[in-house]
Design a protein around this motif. Structure first.
Motif, PDB file in Angstrom:
ATOM      1  N   VAL A 130       1.065   7.716   1.910  1.00 41.88           N
ATOM      2  CA  VAL A 130       0.110   7.396   2.971  1.00 41.88           C
ATOM      3  C   VAL A 130       0.836   6.847   4.196  1.00 41.88           C
ATOM      4  O   VAL A 130       0.379   6.995   5.327  1.00 41.88           O
ATOM      5  N   TYR A 135       1.230   8.854   7.385  1.00 41.75           N
ATOM      6  CA  TYR A 135       0.125   9.133   8.310  1.00 41.75           C
ATOM      7  C   TYR A 135      -0.466   7.883   8.939  1.00 41.75           C
ATOM      8  O   TYR A 135      -1.364   7.970   9.768  1.00 41.75           O
ATOM      9  N   TRP A 186       3.388   0.906   0.176  1.00 47.68           N
ATOM     10  CA  TRP A 186       2.721   2.081   0.757  1.00 47.68           C
ATOM     11  C   TRP A 186       3.547   3.352   0.618  1.00 47.68           C
ATOM     12  O   TRP A 186       3.006   4.442   0.512  1.00 47.68           O
ATOM     13  N   LEU A 245      -1.381  10.312  -1.242  1.00 44.28           N
ATOM     14  CA  LEU A 245      -2.786  10.600  -0.942  1.00 44.28           C
ATOM     15  C   LEU A 245      -3.518  10.979  -2.224  1.00 44.28           C
ATOM     16  O   LEU A 245      -4.670  10.602  -2.448  1.00 44.28           O
ATOM     17  N   SER A 287      -4.229   4.045  -6.975  1.00 45.97           N
ATOM     18  CA  SER A 287      -3.212   3.469  -6.079  1.00 45.97           C
ATOM     19  C   SER A 287      -2.870   2.036  -6.430  1.00 45.97           C
ATOM     20  O   SER A 287      -1.818   1.537  -6.065  1.00 45.97           O
ATOM     21  N   ASN A 344      -9.199   2.764  -0.681  1.00 44.38           N
ATOM     22  CA  ASN A 344      -8.513   4.055  -0.767  1.00 44.38           C
ATOM     23  C   ASN A 344      -9.123   5.057   0.207  1.00 44.38           C
ATOM     24  O   ASN A 344      -8.413   5.818   0.861  1.00 44.38           O
ATOM     25  N   LEU A 376      -7.934   6.919   3.598  1.00 42.95           N
ATOM     26  CA  LEU A 376      -7.877   8.389   3.625  1.00 42.95           C
ATOM     27  C   LEU A 376      -8.643   8.939   4.828  1.00 42.95           C
ATOM     28  O   LEU A 376      -8.270   9.969   5.401  1.00 42.95           O
ATOM     29  N   VAL A 403      -6.285   8.872   7.536  1.00 44.70           N
ATOM     30  CA  VAL A 403      -5.322   9.974   7.372  1.00 44.70           C
ATOM     31  C   VAL A 403      -5.919  11.276   7.914  1.00 44.70           C
ATOM     32  O   VAL A 403      -5.264  12.018   8.643  1.00 44.70           O
TER      33      VAL A 403
END
Ligand code: NAG
Ligand code: NAG
Ligand code: NAG
Ligand code: NAG
Ligand code: NAG
Ligand code: NAG
Ligand code: NAG
Length: 588
Positions: free
Chosen positions: A133, A136, A151, A156, A164, A236, A240, A243
């Motif tokens: 992650v 991004y 991280w 992803l 995670s 999470n 995302l 992202v």
């Protein structure tokens, strides 16, 4: 090595060590071509129970609850049931005639849309699910300044799979916001120093900003090492969402509309609040309809209707193994607690052997639940049955649980019964070798008989090949002995869901597996429950020995390794049917 010794070795390897009952799937994915007709008695029964639930709960328990329930096949909505609350807010009633277009907040079902967007970006090559992650989100790139969460080791894929190990929330579920005086609960007095000033810390007036979110993340510690153990986390999906915004250059709301809602024609679905209350389900006392989730949107903001979610479920049912290379969207990524529950990406998967009455074959529910104040929902996919279920509730959470138990249990039991009726007419009977026009030889003395039942599946009962009873020779070797009272097994078919001719979807390929009959209660050893899967135990001169190809249009079964085709000469359940069960295109 002597023949029979060799076969004994093979059989020990393949079958003897475990009691692997009930291969799954046991039938091709039903397409329900006659629509709801076959399931009507079940749906009528379900409707009666749902009606009783809302009418008879005395005490007006569900007076202020509305709900929408739909069941869909791969192609059509098979059944709909809607209920409108009896009491509304007179000054802001919202939709008072609930139907398939009534809109609810679907809360965490949103996570499946965020993940679908991620799969699209993966398929497009704009990102890889296995990228960290930190690639991004610039703020996570420098381990010296990005806090305690590793991280760079969090991909992803593992975020979308709830693996995670990062905390659950930022901006939600802090007891300090939920009670006016937490010290009355025995908690010590504290200040709000250093706490965020957004979202629940701000009475939901304002969502957190990206900067507030990422600054708070830097203060957080991981729960688990990445990929160690799953635990539910909204964060999470908030990350995302960032992202997705990073790789697409669009904001989350625009991206969802452009990539998913518009192409699927989900006109009642949006990330942002609909402009009018016309279709809004607004249970009395609710306040969450108006809450702007902002940066938290990718974890739970979406508004949708049961009709739109039926469209979505049909799409997922027909595309789940064709969305991106290396991804089957129905499969689990980790187990959760207990024997029966798993996290997928981000599905919540339940496998139970308690629904089917006549076999222990597990039924799989690939689901995602959602809950925000006064809105509770769950979508479920039953991949083996080619069915999807949406339950949206505005009002009581108990109603979701009650409706889910009623609908899933009754629906699957009824679907199973219809499937075996159709399997019986489509496959069972006696098949005999025949001479083709090209081959003027007299036909071989080769034949087989096939039966089916809900408890045993589709079964090979007899198999004569060129005068030899295969049940006392090869099959007996594989099963570790002839069939008798003390050593009991069966030869069951399991579909591969592939065709010899994928273009015309003809020539369904199945495999025959030898299944031990179930021992009585208390007779099983602990390790009898340990089952590896092997449907490709041996070949003959290079061709799979247990491959059976059903050319249903011709009433022919072909056994490639045995170099024989046999034609059905009678059928056990000859009702002129046989066209009902269709194997679903897997790569549509
Ligand atoms: C996406 O993230 C990368 C890496 O942090 C960054 O360099 C890039 O500017 C970001 N792009 C957008 C559109 O935010
Ligand atoms: C991939 O990213 C580019 C640049 O952000 C974007 O224009 C394109 O639409 C993305 N592809 C897909 C399938 O979203
Ligand atoms: C998303 O971007 C579009 C186009 O730039 C803009 O009109 C819209 O207000 C943005 N939405 C949000 C929620 O930021
Ligand atoms: C009814 O709606 C009004 C806004 O139109 C709101 O102020 C009030 O709190 C609502 N009452 C209930 C019980 O939901
Ligand atoms: C059938 O069996 C006979 C001997 O019983 C053998 O000669 C013949 O090759 C076999 N034919 C086939 C096609 O299996
Ligand atoms: C075919 O083979 C079976 C098994 O050996 C035998 O019982 C049967 O009599 C044979 N039928 C014919 C017509 O030869
Ligand atoms: C599939 O069937 C079509 C139509 O009969 C035929 O043209 C094609 O060659 C077949 N494909 C294969 C792989 O057998």
């Amino acid at each position: 090595m002597h023949h029979s010794t060799l076969l004994a070795c093979l059989s020990t390897l393949s079958f003897a060590s475990a009691k692997c009952y009930d291969p799954s799937p046991a039938f091709p994915v039903p397409l329900w071509p006659s629509g709801a007709k076959d399931l009507k008695p079940a749906f009528d029964g379900i409707a009666a129970k749902l009606h009783a639930l809302t009418a008879a709960e005395g005490a007006n328990k569900y007076d202020t609850s509305s709900f929408s329930i739909e069941v869909t096949s791969n192609t059509d909505t098979l059944w709909r049931y809607y209920h409108t609350a009896r009491r509304h807010n007179a000054s802001r009633p919202g939709d008072t005639h609930v139907d398939g277009n009534s809109v609810y907040r679907i809360a965490s079902i949103t996570k499946t849309f965020t993940t679908l967007g991620l799969l699209y970006q993966h398929a497009a090559g704009n990102l890889s699910l296995d990228d960290p992650v930190s690639q991004y989100i610039a703020e996570f790139a420098d381990p010296d300044s990005s806090g305690r969460i590793p991280w760079k080791d969090i991909t992803l894929r593992i975020m979308a799979s709830q693996l995670s190990g990062i905390p659950r929330e930022m901006g939600q579920a802090d007891v300090i916001n939920e009670f006016s005086d937490p010290t009355q609960l025995g908690l010590p007095p504290v200040t709000r120093e250093g706490l965020p000033q957004c979202y629940e810390y701000d009475h939901l007036h304002r969502p957190c900003t990206k900067t507030e979110l990422l600054d708070q993340m830097k203060k957080k510690a991981p729960l688990f090492a990445p990929n160690q153990r799953s635990t539910y986390s909204n964060l999470n999906f908030e990350l995302l969402g960032l992202v997705l915004e990073n790789v697409t250059g669009l904001n989350y709301s625009d991206y969802m509309r452009q990539a998913i809602f518009a192409p699927l024609d989900m006109a009642s679905t949006s990330v942002l609040k609909p402009a009018s209350d016309e279709h809004a389900v607004l249970p009395l006392g609710q306040f969450f309809w108006d809450v702007d989730e902002g940066i938290h949107s990718p974890t739970g903001a979406i508004y949708s209707s049961s009709a739109d979610l039926s469209v979505y479920l049909r799409y997922v049912l027909t595309h789940y193994n064709a969305l991106a290379t290396g991804v089957n969207w129905m499969l689990p990524a980790s187990w959760t607690e207990g024997l029966s529950s798993f996290y997928g990406m981000p599905w919540e998967i339940f496998r139970t052997d308690k629904i089917l009455r006549e076999s222990k074959r597990p039924v799989t529910f690939v689901t995602k639940a959602g809950g925000v104040p006064d809105y509770f929902s769950r979508i479920s996919i039953m991949p083996e049955f080619g069915l999807g279920l949406t339950i949206l509730v505005g009002g009581s959470h108990d109603l979701l649980e009650a409706a889910q138990e009623i609908v899933t249990v009754e629906l699957i039991r009824a679907a199973e019964a219809v499937v075996w009726r159709d399997v019986d007419s489509a496959y069972t009977g006696t098949y005999q070798a025949y001479s083709s026009a090209a081959n003027q030889q007299p036909p071989l003395n080769s034949s087989l008989t096939i039966t089916s039942s809900p408890s045993t599946g589709l079964l090979l009962m007899t198999f004569i090949s060129n005068g030899t009873d295969v049940f006392t020779t090869l099959l007996a070797e594989y099963a570790g002995g002839a069939r008798d009272d003390t050593h009991s097994w069966r030869a069951q078919f399991t579909p591969t869901l592939l065709y010899k001719n994928e273009t015309t979807q003809q020539g369904e390929i199945w495999r025959l597996v030898v299944v031990p009959e179930r021992l009585g209660e208390g007779q099983e050893a602990v390790w009898d429950g340990f089952c590896s899967t092997d449907v490709d135990p041996a070949s003959y001169a290079g061709l799979p020995i247990n491959e059976f190809v059903f050319w249903r249009e011709e009433g022919v079964v072909e056994l490639p390794a045995w170099r024989v085709r046999m034609r059905r000469v009678d059928s056990a359940a000859d009702e002129g049917g046989g066209e009902k069960l269709v194997v679903q295109p897997r790569h549509a």
